[in-house]
Design a protein around this motif. Structure first.
Motif, mmCIF file in Angstrom:
data_model
loop_
_atom_site.group_PDB
_atom_site.id
_atom_site.type_symbol
_atom_site.label_atom_id
_atom_site.label_comp_id
_atom_site.label_asym_id
_atom_site.label_seq_id
_atom_site.Cartn_x
_atom_site.Cartn_y
_atom_site.Cartn_z
ATOM 1 N N ILE A 62 13.026 1.179 13.534
ATOM 2 C CA ILE A 62 13.603 1.382 15.050
ATOM 3 C C ILE A 62 13.432 3.194 15.972
ATOM 4 C CG2 ILE A 62 15.994 1.782 16.159
ATOM 5 C CD1 ILE A 62 16.819 -0.398 14.598
ATOM 6 N N LYS A 63 13.370 4.000 14.920
ATOM 7 C CA LYS A 63 13.014 5.160 15.781
ATOM 8 C C LYS A 63 11.820 5.670 15.554
ATOM 9 C CE LYS A 63 12.890 9.929 13.218
ATOM 10 N NZ LYS A 63 12.527 10.772 11.661
ATOM 11 N N LYS A 64 11.262 4.887 15.584
ATOM 12 C CA LYS A 64 9.068 4.954 16.041
ATOM 13 C C LYS A 64 9.242 4.093 17.655
ATOM 14 C CE LYS A 64 4.794 3.548 15.453
ATOM 15 N NZ LYS A 64 3.483 2.849 14.960
ATOM 16 N N PHE A 65 10.617 2.735 17.742
ATOM 17 C CA PHE A 65 9.727 2.232 18.650
ATOM 18 C C PHE A 65 10.642 2.747 20.086
ATOM 19 C CE2 PHE A 65 12.498 -0.654 21.544
ATOM 20 C CZ PHE A 65 11.565 -1.203 22.187
ATOM 21 N N ILE A 66 12.695 3.836 19.180
ATOM 22 C CA ILE A 66 12.539 4.132 20.482
ATOM 23 C C ILE A 66 12.103 5.610 21.302
ATOM 24 C CG2 ILE A 66 15.274 3.271 19.653
ATOM 25 C CD1 ILE A 66 15.521 5.947 19.214
ATOM 26 N N GLY A 67 11.393 6.071 20.136
ATOM 27 C CA GLY A 67 10.584 7.265 21.263
ATOM 28 C C GLY A 67 10.971 8.690 20.313
ATOM 29 N N LYS A 68 10.530 9.710 20.855
ATOM 30 C CA LYS A 68 11.333 10.924 19.935
ATOM 31 C C LYS A 68 12.568 11.528 21.260
ATOM 32 C CE LYS A 68 6.966 12.615 18.322
ATOM 33 N NZ LYS A 68 6.216 14.104 18.422
ATOM 34 N N THR A 69 11.993 11.425 22.534
ATOM 35 C CA THR A 69 13.518 11.295 23.989
ATOM 36 C C THR A 69 14.892 10.997 23.656
ATOM 37 O OG1 THR A 69 11.713 11.545 25.237
ATOM 38 C CG2 THR A 69 13.746 11.107 26.176
ATOM 39 N N ALA A 70 14.332 9.340 23.073
ATOM 40 C CA ALA A 70 15.473 8.226 22.835
ATOM 41 C C ALA A 70 16.153 9.051 21.567
ATOM 42 C CB ALA A 70 15.843 6.989 22.639
ATOM 43 N N PHE A 71 15.660 9.682 20.623
ATOM 44 C CA PHE A 71 16.113 9.549 19.103
ATOM 45 C C PHE A 71 16.972 11.382 19.393
ATOM 46 C CE2 PHE A 71 15.669 11.334 14.387
ATOM 47 C CZ PHE A 71 16.585 10.505 14.032
ATOM 48 N N SER A 72 16.373 11.858 20.267
ATOM 49 C CA SER A 72 16.048 13.692 19.882
ATOM 50 C C SER A 72 17.963 13.040 20.779
ATOM 51 C CB SER A 72 15.810 14.268 21.070
ATOM 52 O OG SER A 72 14.446 14.446 20.262
ATOM 53 N N SER A 73 18.213 12.410 22.204
ATOM 54 C CA SER A 73 19.659 12.002 22.194
ATOM 55 C C SER A 73 20.142 11.759 21.266
ATOM 56 C CB SER A 73 19.739 11.222 23.810
ATOM 57 O OG SER A 73 18.189 10.768 24.055
ATOM 58 N N LEU A 74 20.341 11.322 19.958
ATOM 59 C CA LEU A 74 21.372 10.821 19.257
ATOM 60 C C LEU A 74 21.027 11.885 18.586
ATOM 61 C CD1 LEU A 74 19.773 6.725 18.871
ATOM 62 C CD2 LEU A 74 22.312 7.558 19.939
ATOM 63 N N LYS A 75 20.971 12.656 18.240
ATOM 64 C CA LYS A 75 21.424 13.057 17.128
ATOM 65 C C LYS A 75 22.228 14.617 17.397
ATOM 66 C CE LYS A 75 16.183 15.700 15.954
ATOM 67 N NZ LYS A 75 15.200 16.729 16.337
ATOM 68 N N PRO A 76 23.201 14.680 18.284
ATOM 69 C CA PRO A 76 24.430 14.662 18.005
ATOM 70 C C PRO A 76 25.077 13.548 17.243
ATOM 71 C CG PRO A 76 23.918 15.017 20.596
ATOM 72 C CD PRO A 76 23.371 14.439 19.715
ATOM 73 N N ILE A 77 24.817 12.860 17.667
ATOM 74 C CA ILE A 77 25.678 11.473 16.266
ATOM 75 C C ILE A 77 24.969 11.321 14.320
ATOM 76 C CG2 ILE A 77 25.802 8.904 16.234
ATOM 77 C CD1 ILE A 77 26.038 9.113 19.412
ATOM 78 N N LEU A 78 23.581 11.347 14.929
ATOM 79 C CA LEU A 78 23.276 11.139 13.546
ATOM 80 C C LEU A 78 22.897 12.530 12.925
ATOM 81 C CD1 LEU A 78 20.521 8.782 15.028
ATOM 82 C CD2 LEU A 78 22.841 8.547 13.893
ATOM 83 N N ASN A 79 22.901 13.920 13.398
ATOM 84 C CA ASN A 79 22.198 14.727 12.497
ATOM 85 C C ASN A 79 23.880 15.675 13.236
ATOM 86 O OD1 ASN A 79 21.244 13.534 11.045
ATOM 87 N ND2 ASN A 79 19.195 14.211 13.254
ATOM 88 N N LYS A 80 24.877 15.706 12.900
ATOM 89 C CA LYS A 80 25.699 16.812 12.828
ATOM 90 C C LYS A 80 25.516 17.371 12.624
ATOM 91 C CE LYS A 80 29.057 13.879 12.779
ATOM 92 N NZ LYS A 80 28.742 12.914 12.642
ATOM 93 N N ASN A 81 25.459 17.562 11.475
ATOM 94 C CA ASN A 81 25.152 18.754 10.278
ATOM 95 C C ASN A 81 23.991 18.226 9.469
ATOM 96 O OD1 ASN A 81 26.715 17.175 8.617
ATOM 97 N ND2 ASN A 81 27.808 17.282 8.985
ATOM 98 N N ASN A 82 23.852 19.494 8.271
ATOM 99 C CA ASN A 82 23.036 19.104 7.078
ATOM 100 C C ASN A 82 23.139 18.256 5.854
ATOM 101 O OD1 ASN A 82 20.742 21.765 6.083
ATOM 102 N ND2 ASN A 82 21.976 20.631 4.691
ATOM 103 N N LYS A 83 24.842 17.863 5.951
ATOM 104 C CA LYS A 83 25.000 16.664 4.878
ATOM 105 C C LYS A 83 24.384 15.079 5.873
ATOM 106 C CE LYS A 83 29.149 18.370 2.991
ATOM 107 N NZ LYS A 83 28.769 19.609 3.566
ATOM 108 N N ASP A 84 24.406 15.250 6.899
ATOM 109 C CA ASP A 84 23.433 13.987 7.718
ATOM 110 C C ASP A 84 22.051 14.119 7.225
ATOM 111 O OD1 ASP A 84 25.648 13.333 9.168
ATOM 112 O OD2 ASP A 84 25.467 15.035 10.159
ATOM 113 N N LEU A 85 21.461 14.395 7.224
ATOM 114 C CA LEU A 85 20.111 14.728 6.998
ATOM 115 C C LEU A 85 19.717 14.604 5.349
ATOM 116 C CD1 LEU A 85 17.245 14.749 8.344
ATOM 117 C CD2 LEU A 85 17.519 17.387 7.464
#
Length: 248
Positions: A217-240
């Protein structure tokens, strides 16, 4: 820390001590080869004390970075700059040889042992608090997904604001990625609770498929879409950090 291998203060202490000890190992070899003092025991004591000092300073720096970032919400680079200062001060005082080498080595070991014990105790409390708070929130989100009321959540509101930027198929996969991320996060917390209570962690045969789907999914949606999800998926160091636990 930047790559997401450190999630808590205890992780930072472990990685920091390993890194500092690795440097000290190389440094001790260099000083041993070039030592002008023929007293081998003195060189060993100095080398051992210096190794503990290097390990401790980097460990404390790592712990302080995580504390400032996660607890005090400092900017990453400001946290790094501030965290380096105590290590520099300790290193300077150690190199001034105000005390005999043996005394310095013993003193640094005692300080490090006490500090590490306090850090791990505080980190364990933070882990339990983090598990309880996030797990409740994630269970609520999964229930909203299953009831078809995901749009009523904060994440759903965020998606509704950006949905016009993407095609329907990509948007659908973005939502699936959020759901998959929540499920993996919940699974990790459950495994951590089992481990903390010395219970066996069951083997999840579907985990490789979930990770494969995550990458697809990450590859399919592309960098732009994945970057748009960063406020949700990577809010802080623990998410990564959570995702890295499965990838490792």
């Amino acid at each position: 820390i930047k790559k997401g291998y450190v999630g808590f203060m205890s992780d930072a202490a472990i990685y920091g001590f390993i890194i500092g000890s690795g440097f000290a190992f190389s440094e001790n070899i260099y000083y041993y080869i070039n030592a002008s003092d023929g007293n081998i025991m003195l060189q060993i004591v100095r080398g051992f004390g210096t190794a503990i000092m290097h390990g401790a300073t980097v460990a404390f720096a790592g712990v302080l970075i995580i504390f400032l970032k996660e607890v005090k919400n400092f900017n990453h680079y400001i946290a790094v700059i501030i965290s380096v200062i105590p290590g520099l001060i300790l290193h300077i005082f150690y190199n001034m040889f105000l005390l005999p080498p043996v005394t310095q080595a013993v003193l640094i070991m005692i300080i490090f042992a006490i500090s590490t014990s306090l850090i791990f105790s505080a980190s364990e409390k933070n882990i339990i608090k983090w598990i309880n708070s996030e797990l409740d929130e994630e269970m609520e989100l999964i229930n909203l997904f299953e009831q078809g009321q995901f749009s009523n959540s904060k994440i759903g509101n965020y998606i509704s604001k950006i949905k016009e930027r993407f095609e329907t198929l990509i948007l659908f996969d973005m939502i699936n990625l959020i759901k998959l991320n929540i499920e993996l996060s919940m699974q990790l917390k459950i495994n951590m609770m089992l481990q903390m209570n010395n219970l066996e962690i069951p083997i999840d045969e579907e985990l490789p498929l979930k990770l494969q789907e995550y990458k697809r999914i990450k590859k399919f949606i592309g960098k732009t879409a994945f970057s748009s999800l960063k406020p949700i998926l990577n809010k802080n160091n623990k998410d990564l950090w959570k995702l890295n636990q499965f990838i490792q």
